[in-house]
Design a protein around this motif. Structure first.
Motif, PDB file in Angstrom:
ATOM      1  N   ALA A 210       0.920  -1.155   0.022  1.00  0.00           N
ATOM      2  CA  ALA A 210      -0.066   0.019  -0.172  1.00  0.00           C
ATOM      3  C   ALA A 210       0.789   1.118   0.006  1.00  0.00           C
ATOM      4  CB  ALA A 210      -0.837   0.009   1.166  1.00  0.00           C
ATOM      5  N   ASN A 211       1.901   1.307   0.756  1.00  0.00           N
ATOM      6  CA  ASN A 211       2.863   2.616   0.865  1.00  0.00           C
ATOM      7  C   ASN A 211       3.440   2.813  -0.404  1.00  0.00           C
ATOM      8  OD1 ASN A 211       2.365   3.869   3.377  1.00  0.00           O
ATOM      9  ND2 ASN A 211       3.450   2.271   4.359  1.00  0.00           N
ATOM     10  N   GLU A 212       3.952   1.304  -1.230  1.00  0.00           N
ATOM     11  CA  GLU A 212       4.527   1.438  -2.301  1.00  0.00           C
ATOM     12  C   GLU A 212       3.757   1.989  -3.177  1.00  0.00           C
ATOM     13  OE1 GLU A 212       7.572  -1.271  -5.043  1.00  0.00           O
ATOM     14  OE2 GLU A 212       6.619  -2.252  -2.945  1.00  0.00           O
ATOM     15  N   ALA A 213       2.247   1.639  -3.531  1.00  0.00           N
ATOM     16  CA  ALA A 213       1.558   2.014  -4.388  1.00  0.00           C
ATOM     17  C   ALA A 213       1.339   3.736  -4.406  1.00  0.00           C
ATOM     18  CB  ALA A 213       0.316   1.270  -4.454  1.00  0.00           C
ATOM     19  N   ALA A 214       1.218   4.097  -3.070  1.00  0.00           N
ATOM     20  CA  ALA A 214       0.769   5.324  -2.827  1.00  0.00           C
ATOM     21  C   ALA A 214       1.755   6.429  -3.225  1.00  0.00           C
ATOM     22  CB  ALA A 214       0.328   5.600  -1.164  1.00  0.00           C
ATOM     23  N   GLY A 215       3.130   5.805  -2.783  1.00  0.00           N
ATOM     24  CA  GLY A 215       4.315   6.470  -3.300  1.00  0.00           C
ATOM     25  C   GLY A 215       4.625   6.791  -4.496  1.00  0.00           C
ATOM     26  N   ASN A 216       4.052   5.649  -5.411  1.00  0.00           N
ATOM     27  CA  ASN A 216       4.139   5.841  -6.923  1.00  0.00           C
ATOM     28  C   ASN A 216       3.015   6.913  -7.399  1.00  0.00           C
ATOM     29  OD1 ASN A 216       6.297   4.083  -7.403  1.00  0.00           O
ATOM     30  ND2 ASN A 216       4.948   2.307  -7.236  1.00  0.00           N
ATOM     31  N   VAL A 217       1.869   6.919  -6.760  1.00  0.00           N
ATOM     32  CA  VAL A 217       1.057   7.813  -7.334  1.00  0.00           C
ATOM     33  C   VAL A 217       1.573   9.098  -6.745  1.00  0.00           C
ATOM     34  CG1 VAL A 217      -1.287   8.806  -6.908  1.00  0.00           C
ATOM     35  CG2 VAL A 217      -0.899   6.393  -7.040  1.00  0.00           C
ATOM     36  N   LYS A 218       2.061   9.409  -5.679  1.00  0.00           N
ATOM     37  CA  LYS A 218       2.487  10.833  -5.180  1.00  0.00           C
ATOM     38  C   LYS A 218       3.652  11.383  -6.167  1.00  0.00           C
ATOM     39  CE  LYS A 218       1.589  10.823  -0.469  1.00  0.00           C
ATOM     40  NZ  LYS A 218       2.099  10.822   1.064  1.00  0.00           N
ATOM     41  N   GLN A 219       4.399  10.209  -6.752  1.00  0.00           N
ATOM     42  CA  GLN A 219       5.695  10.609  -7.510  1.00  0.00           C
ATOM     43  C   GLN A 219       5.097  11.091  -8.794  1.00  0.00           C
ATOM     44  OE1 GLN A 219       9.182   7.907  -7.725  1.00  0.00           O
ATOM     45  NE2 GLN A 219       8.395   7.009  -5.971  1.00  0.00           N
ATOM     46  N   ALA A 220       4.188  10.297  -9.471  1.00  0.00           N
ATOM     47  CA  ALA A 220       3.538  10.862 -10.561  1.00  0.00           C
ATOM     48  C   ALA A 220       2.679  12.179 -10.479  1.00  0.00           C
ATOM     49  CB  ALA A 220       2.327   9.513 -11.361  1.00  0.00           C
ATOM     50  N   ALA A 221       2.169  12.155  -9.362  1.00  0.00           N
ATOM     51  CA  ALA A 221       1.478  13.564  -9.171  1.00  0.00           C
ATOM     52  C   ALA A 221       2.558  14.742  -8.962  1.00  0.00           C
ATOM     53  CB  ALA A 221       0.712  13.600  -8.030  1.00  0.00           C
ATOM     54  N   GLY A 222       3.693  14.495  -8.531  1.00  0.00           N
ATOM     55  CA  GLY A 222       4.550  15.662  -8.218  1.00  0.00           C
ATOM     56  C   GLY A 222       5.271  15.899  -9.586  1.00  0.00           C
ATOM     57  N   LYS A 223       5.398  14.881 -10.479  1.00  0.00           N
ATOM     58  CA  LYS A 223       6.027  15.047 -11.851  1.00  0.00           C
ATOM     59  C   LYS A 223       5.187  15.660 -12.696  1.00  0.00           C
ATOM     60  CE  LYS A 223       9.086  11.008 -11.988  1.00  0.00           C
ATOM     61  NZ  LYS A 223       9.409  10.019 -12.623  1.00  0.00           N
ATOM     62  N   THR A 224       3.894  15.455 -12.582  1.00  0.00           N
ATOM     63  CA  THR A 224       2.779  16.021 -13.525  1.00  0.00           C
ATOM     64  C   THR A 224       2.571  17.485 -13.149  1.00  0.00           C
ATOM     65  OG1 THR A 224       1.887  14.091 -13.750  1.00  0.00           O
ATOM     66  CG2 THR A 224       0.585  15.894 -14.326  1.00  0.00           C
ATOM     67  N   LEU A 225       2.559  17.751 -11.891  1.00  0.00           N
ATOM     68  CA  LEU A 225       2.066  18.972 -11.482  1.00  0.00           C
ATOM     69  C   LEU A 225       3.240  19.880 -11.245  1.00  0.00           C
ATOM     70  CD1 LEU A 225      -0.399  18.152  -8.535  1.00  0.00           C
ATOM     71  CD2 LEU A 225      -1.092  18.852 -10.910  1.00  0.00           C
TER      72      LEU A 225
ATOM     73  N   LYS B 276       5.936  19.520  -9.004  1.00  0.00           N
ATOM     74  CA  LYS B 276       6.064  19.853  -7.434  1.00  0.00           C
ATOM     75  C   LYS B 276       6.932  18.738  -6.884  1.00  0.00           C
ATOM     76  CE  LYS B 276       1.619  21.680  -6.363  1.00  0.00           C
ATOM     77  NZ  LYS B 276       0.577  22.083  -5.461  1.00  0.00           N
ATOM     78  N   PRO B 277       8.314  19.363  -6.931  1.00  0.00           N
ATOM     79  CA  PRO B 277       9.518  18.431  -6.436  1.00  0.00           C
ATOM     80  C   PRO B 277       9.275  17.920  -5.000  1.00  0.00           C
ATOM     81  CG  PRO B 277      10.345  20.371  -7.434  1.00  0.00           C
ATOM     82  CD  PRO B 277       8.727  20.662  -7.361  1.00  0.00           C
ATOM     83  N   GLY B 278       8.447  18.533  -4.098  1.00  0.00           N
ATOM     84  CA  GLY B 278       8.354  18.178  -2.877  1.00  0.00           C
ATOM     85  C   GLY B 278       7.741  16.875  -2.960  1.00  0.00           C
ATOM     86  N   LEU B 279       6.396  17.099  -3.522  1.00  0.00           N
ATOM     87  CA  LEU B 279       5.423  15.985  -3.528  1.00  0.00           C
ATOM     88  C   LEU B 279       5.966  14.756  -4.290  1.00  0.00           C
ATOM     89  CD1 LEU B 279       2.669  14.802  -2.918  1.00  0.00           C
ATOM     90  CD2 LEU B 279       1.935  15.557  -5.252  1.00  0.00           C
ATOM     91  N   GLU B 280       6.829  14.990  -5.118  1.00  0.00           N
ATOM     92  CA  GLU B 280       7.710  13.831  -5.781  1.00  0.00           C
ATOM     93  C   GLU B 280       8.517  13.327  -4.796  1.00  0.00           C
ATOM     94  OE1 GLU B 280      10.355  12.854  -9.810  1.00  0.00           O
ATOM     95  OE2 GLU B 280       9.415  15.017  -9.508  1.00  0.00           O
ATOM     96  N   ALA B 281       9.344  13.977  -4.128  1.00  0.00           N
ATOM     97  CA  ALA B 281      10.441  13.257  -3.065  1.00  0.00           C
ATOM     98  C   ALA B 281       9.764  12.678  -1.981  1.00  0.00           C
ATOM     99  CB  ALA B 281      11.135  14.485  -2.603  1.00  0.00           C
ATOM    100  N   GLU B 282       8.337  13.201  -1.673  1.00  0.00           N
ATOM    101  CA  GLU B 282       7.716  12.438  -0.570  1.00  0.00           C
ATOM    102  C   GLU B 282       7.119  11.205  -0.972  1.00  0.00           C
ATOM    103  OE1 GLU B 282       3.148  13.244   1.441  1.00  0.00           O
ATOM    104  OE2 GLU B 282       4.518  15.034   1.129  1.00  0.00           O
ATOM    105  N   GLY B 283       6.885  11.025  -2.413  1.00  0.00           N
ATOM    106  CA  GLY B 283       6.264   9.678  -3.056  1.00  0.00           C
ATOM    107  C   GLY B 283       7.590   8.949  -3.117  1.00  0.00           C
ATOM    108  N   MET B 284       8.769   9.299  -3.324  1.00  0.00           N
ATOM    109  CA  MET B 284       9.931   8.323  -3.043  1.00  0.00           C
ATOM    110  C   MET B 284      10.238   7.773  -1.912  1.00  0.00           C
ATOM    111  SD  MET B 284      12.325  10.419  -5.845  1.00  0.00           S
ATOM    112  CE  MET B 284      13.573   9.240  -6.539  1.00  0.00           C
TER     113      MET B 284
END
Length: 63
Positions: A12-27, A29-37
């Motif tokens: 679950a954490n891995e999947a949520a992290g992947n979603v955050k990374q994709a959202a961070g790239k799309t938007l 937002k490097p902070g969101l991408e880093a949080e996802g990683m």
């Protein structure tokens, strides 16, 4: 926490992290991408913990 619970939470954490990374790239937002990683790595660690518990249990069950 049991090995199955660790593995499920890890997935679950891995999947949520992947979603955050994709959202961070799309938007852009490097902070969101880093949080996802970080969350993805946490999930990977949880899964590894669950697999380790399984391995230990198998050794103990053979003894």
């Amino acid at each position: 926490m049991g090995s199955t619970a660790d593995k499920i939470k890890g997935l679950a954490n891995e999947a949520a992290g992947n979603v955050k990374q994709a959202a961070g790239k799309t938007l852009n937002k490097p902070g969101l991408e880093a949080e996802g990683m970080a969350q993805e790595r946490k999930g990977e660690a949880q899964q590894a913990l669950g697999k380790g518990k399984d391995a230990i249990k198998k050794v103990i069950d053979k003894v």
